[in-house]
Design a protein around this motif. Structure first.
Motif, PDB file in Angstrom:
ATOM      1  N   LEU A 116      33.545  29.536  38.286  1.00 33.60           N
ATOM      2  CA  LEU A 116      33.158  30.714  39.065  1.00 33.60           C
ATOM      3  C   LEU A 116      32.072  31.454  38.292  1.00 33.60           C
ATOM      4  N   THR A 117      30.987  31.813  38.977  1.00 36.01           N
ATOM      5  CA  THR A 117      29.906  32.544  38.326  1.00 36.01           C
ATOM      6  C   THR A 117      29.610  33.813  39.117  1.00 36.01           C
ATOM      7  N   PHE A 118      29.269  34.869  38.381  1.00 30.87           N
ATOM      8  CA  PHE A 118      29.031  36.173  38.998  1.00 30.87           C
ATOM      9  C   PHE A 118      27.686  36.722  38.534  1.00 30.87           C
ATOM     10  N   ASP A 119      26.831  37.054  39.493  1.00 31.74           N
ATOM     11  CA  ASP A 119      25.477  37.533  39.205  1.00 31.74           C
ATOM     12  C   ASP A 119      25.344  39.042  39.383  1.00 31.74           C
ATOM     13  N   ASP A 120      24.264  39.569  38.803  1.00 29.27           N
ATOM     14  CA  ASP A 120      23.757  40.939  39.044  1.00 29.27           C
ATOM     15  C   ASP A 120      24.549  42.036  38.359  1.00 29.27           C
ATOM     16  N   GLY A 121      25.633  41.727  37.674  1.00 29.54           N
ATOM     17  CA  GLY A 121      26.444  42.760  37.045  1.00 29.54           C
ATOM     18  C   GLY A 121      25.985  43.057  35.633  1.00 29.54           C
ATOM     19  N   PRO A 122      26.860  43.714  34.868  1.00 29.01           N
ATOM     20  CA  PRO A 122      28.218  44.079  35.274  1.00 29.01           C
ATOM     21  C   PRO A 122      28.267  45.379  36.059  1.00 29.01           C
ATOM     22  N   SER A 123      29.349  45.543  36.814  1.00 23.96           N
ATOM     23  CA  SER A 123      29.579  46.762  37.566  1.00 23.96           C
ATOM     24  C   SER A 123      30.581  47.631  36.810  1.00 23.96           C
ATOM     25  N   THR A 124      30.204  48.866  36.580  1.00 20.06           N
ATOM     26  CA  THR A 124      31.088  49.781  35.858  1.00 20.06           C
ATOM     27  C   THR A 124      31.936  50.621  36.815  1.00 20.06           C
ATOM     28  N   ASP A 125      31.936  50.271  38.087  1.00 23.74           N
ATOM     29  CA  ASP A 125      32.763  51.002  39.049  1.00 23.74           C
ATOM     30  C   ASP A 125      34.220  50.945  38.625  1.00 23.74           C
ATOM     31  N   GLU A 126      34.904  52.061  38.729  1.00 21.54           N
ATOM     32  CA  GLU A 126      36.298  52.130  38.305  1.00 21.54           C
ATOM     33  C   GLU A 126      37.240  51.400  39.261  1.00 21.54           C
ATOM     34  N   THR A 127      36.828  51.282  40.528  1.00 16.84           N
ATOM     35  CA  THR A 127      37.645  50.584  41.517  1.00 16.84           C
ATOM     36  C   THR A 127      36.897  49.365  42.029  1.00 16.84           C
ATOM     37  N   ASN A 128      37.532  48.210  41.954  1.00 12.42           N
ATOM     38  CA  ASN A 128      36.920  46.950  42.383  1.00 12.42           C
ATOM     39  C   ASN A 128      35.568  46.703  41.709  1.00 12.42           C
ATOM     40  N   GLY A 129      35.553  46.950  40.420  1.00 14.65           N
ATOM     41  CA  GLY A 129      34.376  46.641  39.617  1.00 14.65           C
ATOM     42  C   GLY A 129      34.652  45.444  38.722  1.00 14.65           C
ATOM     43  N   THR A 130      33.764  45.211  37.757  1.00 16.16           N
ATOM     44  CA  THR A 130      33.908  44.053  36.863  1.00 16.16           C
ATOM     45  C   THR A 130      35.193  44.135  36.038  1.00 16.16           C
ATOM     46  N   SER A 131      35.621  45.338  35.693  1.00 14.86           N
ATOM     47  CA  SER A 131      36.861  45.493  34.918  1.00 14.86           C
ATOM     48  C   SER A 131      38.060  44.940  35.679  1.00 14.86           C
ATOM     49  N   ASP A 132      38.129  45.205  36.988  1.00 15.34           N
ATOM     50  CA  ASP A 132      39.238  44.681  37.794  1.00 15.34           C
ATOM     51  C   ASP A 132      39.195  43.158  37.858  1.00 15.34           C
ATOM     52  N   LEU A 133      37.969  42.606  37.930  1.00 11.37           N
ATOM     53  CA  LEU A 133      37.823  41.151  37.951  1.00 11.37           C
ATOM     54  C   LEU A 133      38.298  40.538  36.642  1.00 11.37           C
ATOM     55  N   LEU A 134      37.986  41.183  35.526  1.00 18.90           N
ATOM     56  CA  LEU A 134      38.436  40.688  34.223  1.00 18.90           C
ATOM     57  C   LEU A 134      39.961  40.756  34.111  1.00 18.90           C
ATOM     58  N   ASP A 135      40.549  41.804  34.672  1.00 21.35           N
ATOM     59  CA  ASP A 135      42.017  41.890  34.703  1.00 21.35           C
ATOM     60  C   ASP A 135      42.608  40.686  35.430  1.00 21.35           C
ATOM     61  N   LEU A 136      41.988  40.342  36.539  1.00 22.61           N
ATOM     62  CA  LEU A 136      42.463  39.236  37.371  1.00 22.61           C
ATOM     63  C   LEU A 136      42.334  37.909  36.634  1.00 22.61           C
ATOM     64  N   LEU A 137      41.200  37.690  35.985  1.00 25.08           N
ATOM     65  CA  LEU A 137      40.985  36.453  35.231  1.00 25.08           C
ATOM     66  C   LEU A 137      41.997  36.333  34.095  1.00 25.08           C
ATOM     67  N   GLU A 138      42.255  37.442  33.420  1.00 23.47           N
ATOM     68  CA  GLU A 138      43.220  37.421  32.324  1.00 23.47           C
ATOM     69  C   GLU A 138      44.620  37.118  32.846  1.00 23.47           C
ATOM     70  N   GLN A 139      44.968  37.706  33.970  1.00 18.82           N
ATOM     71  CA  GLN A 139      46.300  37.505  34.542  1.00 18.82           C
ATOM     72  C   GLN A 139      46.567  36.042  34.849  1.00 18.82           C
ATOM     73  N   TYR A 140      45.524  35.319  35.292  1.00 23.28           N
ATOM     74  CA  TYR A 140      45.695  33.922  35.694  1.00 23.28           C
ATOM     75  C   TYR A 140      45.120  32.940  34.669  1.00 23.28           C
ATOM     76  N   ASP A 141      44.928  33.434  33.426  1.00 26.80           N
ATOM     77  CA  ASP A 141      44.459  32.574  32.336  1.00 26.80           C
ATOM     78  C   ASP A 141      43.235  31.775  32.765  1.00 26.80           C
ATOM     79  N   SER A 142      42.294  32.460  33.364  1.00 27.84           N
ATOM     80  CA  SER A 142      41.093  31.816  33.900  1.00 27.84           C
ATOM     81  C   SER A 142      39.847  32.405  33.247  1.00 27.84           C
ATOM     82  N   LYS A 143      38.775  31.625  33.279  1.00 25.62           N
ATOM     83  CA  LYS A 143      37.511  32.052  32.702  1.00 25.62           C
ATOM     84  C   LYS A 143      36.423  32.016  33.778  1.00 25.62           C
TER      85      LYS A 143
END
Length: 325
Positions: A116-143
């Motif tokens: 999975l690749t993500f362009d144009d970021g990172p987004s510092t939005d507090e809701t549904n930003g890059t931080s939330d995506l990183l939380d999700l990746l960590e939860q599912y042991d994914s990169k």
């Protein structure tokens, strides 16, 4: 005054570099001596081993040889431990960067892999930003691999880049301000890429090895003369940038998932909240369906593909297209 300081820094760097090279040479000579002794001792042991019975003198000699080999083995380990970091440090890349190519993760060869690749970021939005995506990746042991814009890299977004590195994700270069590189002259291209590379290094602590040109637009005028990294494109565009619709992104991914998706590179954008929301469904589904989500470099390694400067990769797997400029 500034030039004087700059000269002093250069002189200091030169002295440190010379000392490091001298230390490396001593380490190499020491290592060569250890290896030579081990070879000699093993030869002596082999010479004695052709007999069925040994004299007391020969047994003593063998005992001494074994003890010396054990000591030399410890010495050899010490030389490796002491010298290897400085030897690697004398190369163009740091030892940490070189070790990035060797993943410590365990992979199941029976599972398919996707990047999975993500362009144009990172987004510092507090809701549904890059931080939330990183939380999700960590939860599912994914990169994942994040192709960042230089003009989004600053003190505010720095914690996101550091966390990407901590989670084992990869950071790529997506130009400084999303300018179409083929519309620039050679110096303009270098400015877009080099400035962003410097910012990635500054805020993440890691050198950037990959570039994704805006709009996937590249040609012989900008590669490889002006860019020293491989250009990474994609297999599947989720069109999240166009539709900005969560259900649409999920539907498209589920459609492609029905095909042979092993080795696919998927394009998304972490600046769209709708994409982050879609990933809350997409990532768990992919993991539950037996896919391993990896970085671009991991995907290339696992598929036996060497990513080379001067080449543009529309995907990584065998079915993908590689353009040799």
């Amino acid at each position: 005054m500034h030039r004087i300081n700059e000269t002093n820094d250069e002189d200091s760097c030169f002295v440190n570099h010379s000392n490091k090279k001298e230390k490396n040479m001593k380490g190499l000579k020491r290592l060569a001596g250890v290896l030579g002794v081990i070879v000699l001792l093993c030869g002596m042991l082999t010479g004695c081993s052709g007999k069925k019975l040994y004299s007391e003198e020969e047994l003593t000699q063998i005992h001494d040889v074994i003890g010396t080999v054990e000591q030399m083995t410890k010495e050899f380990q010490n030389v490796i431990t002491d010298s290897l970091p400085t030897l690697l440090g004398d190369m163009s890349s740091s030892s940490d960067e070189l070790m990035d190519f060797i993943s410590t993760r365990k992979y199941d060869p029976n599972k398919k892999i996707i990047a999975l690749t993500f362009d144009d970021g990172p987004s510092t939005d507090e809701t549904n930003g890059t931080s939330d995506l990183l939380d999700l990746l960590e939860q599912y042991d994914s990169k994942a691999t994040f192709f960042c814009l230089g003009n989004r890299l600053n003190d505010e977004s720095a914690p996101l880049l550091k966390r990407m590195v901590e989670l084992g994700c990869e950071i790529g270069n997506h130009s400084y301000d999303h300018t179409q590189l083929t519309r620039l002259d050679a110096q303009g291209v270098r400015d877009q890429i080099d400035k962003t590379n410097e910012l990635i290094k500054q805020y993440s602590g890691k050198a950037c090895r990959l570039v994704r040109p805006p709009y996937g637009d590249a040609n012989n005028d900008i590669v490889p003369a002006n860019v020293s990294q491989p250009f990474i494109m994609w297999d599947v565009d989720t069109l999240d940038w166009k539709n900005k619709n969560t259900a649409s992104v999920i539907s498209l991914v589920e459609k492609y998932k029905e095909q042979d998706w092993d080795g696919a590179v998927i394009l998304m954008h972490d600046i769209h909240s709708t994409t982050i929301e879609a990933c809350k469904t997409i990532i768990p589904e992919l993991v539950n369906d037996g896919y391993q989500l990896v970085t671009i470099s991991e995907l290339a390694y696992l598929k036996g593909v060497k990513l080379e400067p001067g080449k543009s990769y529309w995907g990584i797997a065998e079915k993908s297209t590689v353009t040799d400029y």
